[in-house]
Write a protein that holds these residues in place. Sequence first.
Motif, PDB file in Angstrom:
ATOM      1  N   TYR A   1      67.715  -8.047  37.765  1.00 23.61           N
ATOM      2  CA  TYR A   1      67.322  -6.813  37.528  1.00 23.61           C
ATOM      3  C   TYR A   1      66.070  -6.629  36.790  1.00 23.61           C
ATOM      4  O   TYR A   1      65.962  -7.325  35.695  1.00 23.61           O
ATOM      5  CB  TYR A   1      68.411  -5.764  36.610  1.00 23.61           C
TER       6      TYR A   1
ATOM      7  N   THR B   1      65.423   4.834  37.751  1.00 23.85           N
ATOM      8  CA  THR B   1      64.954   3.802  38.726  1.00 23.85           C
ATOM      9  C   THR B   1      65.601   2.556  38.413  1.00 23.85           C
ATOM     10  O   THR B   1      65.475   1.918  37.306  1.00 23.85           O
ATOM     11  CB  THR B   1      63.340   3.774  38.499  1.00 23.85           C
TER      12      THR B   1
ATOM     13  N   VAL C   1      65.347  -1.544  39.738  1.00 24.65           N
ATOM     14  CA  VAL C   1      64.694  -2.650  40.501  1.00 24.65           C
ATOM     15  C   VAL C   1      65.432  -3.958  40.537  1.00 24.65           C
ATOM     16  O   VAL C   1      65.904  -4.263  39.576  1.00 24.65           O
ATOM     17  CB  VAL C   1      63.197  -2.722  40.019  1.00 24.65           C
TER      18      VAL C   1
ATOM     19  N   THR D   1      61.406  -7.742  46.245  1.00 28.04           N
ATOM     20  CA  THR D   1      61.532  -6.943  45.338  1.00 28.04           C
ATOM     21  C   THR D   1      61.774  -5.471  46.041  1.00 28.04           C
ATOM     22  O   THR D   1      61.116  -5.204  46.835  1.00 28.04           O
ATOM     23  CB  THR D   1      60.423  -6.794  44.348  1.00 28.04           C
ATOM     24  N   ARG D   2      62.833  -4.846  45.417  1.00 27.98           N
ATOM     25  CA  ARG D   2      63.141  -3.490  46.030  1.00 27.98           C
ATOM     26  C   ARG D   2      63.479  -2.575  44.895  1.00 27.98           C
ATOM     27  O   ARG D   2      64.371  -2.990  44.109  1.00 27.98           O
ATOM     28  CB  ARG D   2      64.292  -3.520  46.935  1.00 27.98           C
ATOM     29  N   ARG D   3      62.927  -1.154  45.210  1.00 26.24           N
ATOM     30  CA  ARG D   3      63.217  -0.232  44.136  1.00 26.24           C
ATOM     31  C   ARG D   3      64.177   0.872  44.711  1.00 26.24           C
ATOM     32  O   ARG D   3      64.071   1.192  45.836  1.00 26.24           O
ATOM     33  CB  ARG D   3      61.662   0.482  43.640  1.00 26.24           C
ATOM     34  N   TYR D   4      65.044   1.327  43.778  1.00 29.47           N
ATOM     35  CA  TYR D   4      66.141   2.489  44.135  1.00 29.47           C
ATOM     36  C   TYR D   4      65.789   3.520  42.928  1.00 29.47           C
ATOM     37  O   TYR D   4      65.765   3.404  41.802  1.00 29.47           O
ATOM     38  CB  TYR D   4      67.485   1.660  44.203  1.00 29.47           C
ATOM     39  N   SER D   5      66.019   4.561  43.669  1.00 25.34           N
ATOM     40  CA  SER D   5      65.891   5.799  42.774  1.00 25.34           C
ATOM     41  C   SER D   5      67.145   6.404  43.026  1.00 25.34           C
ATOM     42  O   SER D   5      67.827   7.106  44.138  1.00 25.34           O
ATOM     43  CB  SER D   5      64.885   6.963  43.295  1.00 25.34           C
TER      44      SER D   5
ATOM     45  N   SER E   1      52.732   0.434  40.962  1.00 28.15           N
ATOM     46  CA  SER E   1      54.088  -0.359  40.733  1.00 28.15           C
ATOM     47  C   SER E   1      55.052   0.861  40.217  1.00 28.15           C
ATOM     48  O   SER E   1      56.246   0.495  40.583  1.00 28.15           O
ATOM     49  CB  SER E   1      53.955  -1.524  39.856  1.00 28.15           C
ATOM     50  N   GLN E   2      54.723   1.829  39.560  1.00 25.15           N
ATOM     51  CA  GLN E   2      55.794   2.716  38.828  1.00 25.15           C
ATOM     52  C   GLN E   2      56.449   3.646  39.812  1.00 25.15           C
ATOM     53  O   GLN E   2      55.724   4.230  40.807  1.00 25.15           O
ATOM     54  CB  GLN E   2      55.400   3.097  37.542  1.00 25.15           C
ATOM     55  N   GLY E   3      57.478   4.386  39.402  1.00 26.07           N
ATOM     56  CA  GLY E   3      58.174   5.495  40.322  1.00 26.07           C
ATOM     57  C   GLY E   3      57.341   6.908  40.098  1.00 26.07           C
ATOM     58  O   GLY E   3      56.658   6.956  39.091  1.00 26.07           O
TER      59      GLY E   3
END
Length: 568
Positions: A277, A291, A293, A341-345, A482-484
């Motif tokens: 993480y 968020t 990541v 790298t993958r981002r989840y909301s 890079s940020q949500g």
Amino acid sequence: MSMGSTTRRWMQAGCWLLLGLTSLAQAQTRAWLDRQQISDTEAVTLNIESDAGGAPDYAPLRADFDLSAQTSSRQMQWGNGGTRSRNLYAVVLSPRRSGTLQIPALQVGANRTAPLLLQVAASAPVGTGTSATLPGNAAVFMETEVDDATPYVQQSVGVVVRLYYASQLVSGELVLDTPDGASLQRVGEDRSEVREVNGRRYNMVERRFLLIPERSGPLQLPAAQFNGRTAGGFFDDMFGGDGRLRASAPARTLQVQPQPANAPQPWLPLHDLRLRYTAAPSSGRAGEAATVVVEATAQGATRAQFPELPTLDVGADAQVFAEPAQFDETFTGSTPQLKMTRRYSIVPRNAGSLRVPGPRMPWWDVKAGAPRMATLPDLTLTVAAGGTGGAAPPVPLDTTSALPGEAPASNALPLADAPSSARPWGWIAAAITFAVLWLLTLWWGWRRTGRRGAEPRTAPVAVAGVPLATVSRAELRRALESQGLDEIIALLASMGGVQGLEALLGRLADPAQREALLAMQRVRWAGQGGDVAAARQALRRAFHDGPHWRATAVAENNGLAPLYPSGP
């Protein structure tokens, strides 16, 4: 005893003797190698054929060899009025040292194989060999390195070809042909440096390839070839040299292993796989995005063969929106490496405790020859109740709680009825006079300010007690890349001295910036149907020179005395 009975007994004894000799001849065990000479970077296959029961004991081989790709099969043959069963065994041997190595006698059931000899030639590393083992005195030479000599089917194998040359090159061509039964692709740009070999300085050019075997069995990697021309020199002019250079690297033979029967699916052969993480919240708010990541680092994989990271399954307690994954492909030595790298909301629906299961990815360890599972621990979010997002609506008076026959309750004071005939004309005249004087005072103050020629000042003003934040353009650019969306809104709101998206939209003067924020909001809630990358690109373009705020006039000195003077 008659002559016939004696003859019959001798014939029976002869049959039993012949059957015993046949059984003894059949119970034979033999072993052989597919080659008798290899280098210490190659592998050889040991084959064993036996009619006896029981598998070979490979333990004596581990002293000088690494074992891999063990296989076995059985064949049935009919002949001479009977059947014959043969067991075939094979194992791939990778030598641990050079020299003359002995394959010891191996026990197979009740039988033993005959010992064998294998010649293993040493391949000295660059900079440590002698002129006899490494062409350190040559004008040009080459070498080929593979990261796995016994790969699996569909495994990504890193191949590195190095060219050493001591003269200045005018032109040159380096070629490595694609072998049969595999795909070969050049990866990245050539890397150059200067190395010293046997006391002589060489320019070294390193070229990387990606080899993916398509079927099991021996795979012949062709010799890399170089043809070039030097700039020439004194000896070329004196002795008529043409300056041509030619070199080749030895061909390599790889033993490709089949996909194991117990391999997890989808088939993912790797040297190593690690998950972590990079952003893991412990709290959240109902209706707002939190968020998460996840980063995956795979040794021996490329983007084309690596599957997507699994979606976080939280059930009906929350919604999960996954952004497109970001990839970074590099080489570590001669092995390809992939970082994803993958981002989840995650948007919780209700307040309380939310459990987010950690992602799990099965893979096959090519070094150990065993299945593995890369996992991350579960996350637990403490979810607080969400706010209303605005001012509460006015509460109407309760007119339904009065008893039957009673008047509704009222907060009004009981006042006496005013006489209908008398009107307060004096008070009306005083109010009109006061209003006229107040208007004249405002006009006088405006004229005085105009004569002084003071210019109004426009500056960001903190709203509702929210302090202004000083943010550099570089910090804003990093946030936009890079940020949500929630973090970007919070950063912009702190710069404008407001809170929330609605207040931020009211402070922005540029319609393009307001529309970019709204478009990003719509795409995020659209799920898989929205183009998050395009919306983020539009957001970066709109805010490339910073936010454009509405001009807010600062209160000026109008010449009037303060209503509430400050203390001393």
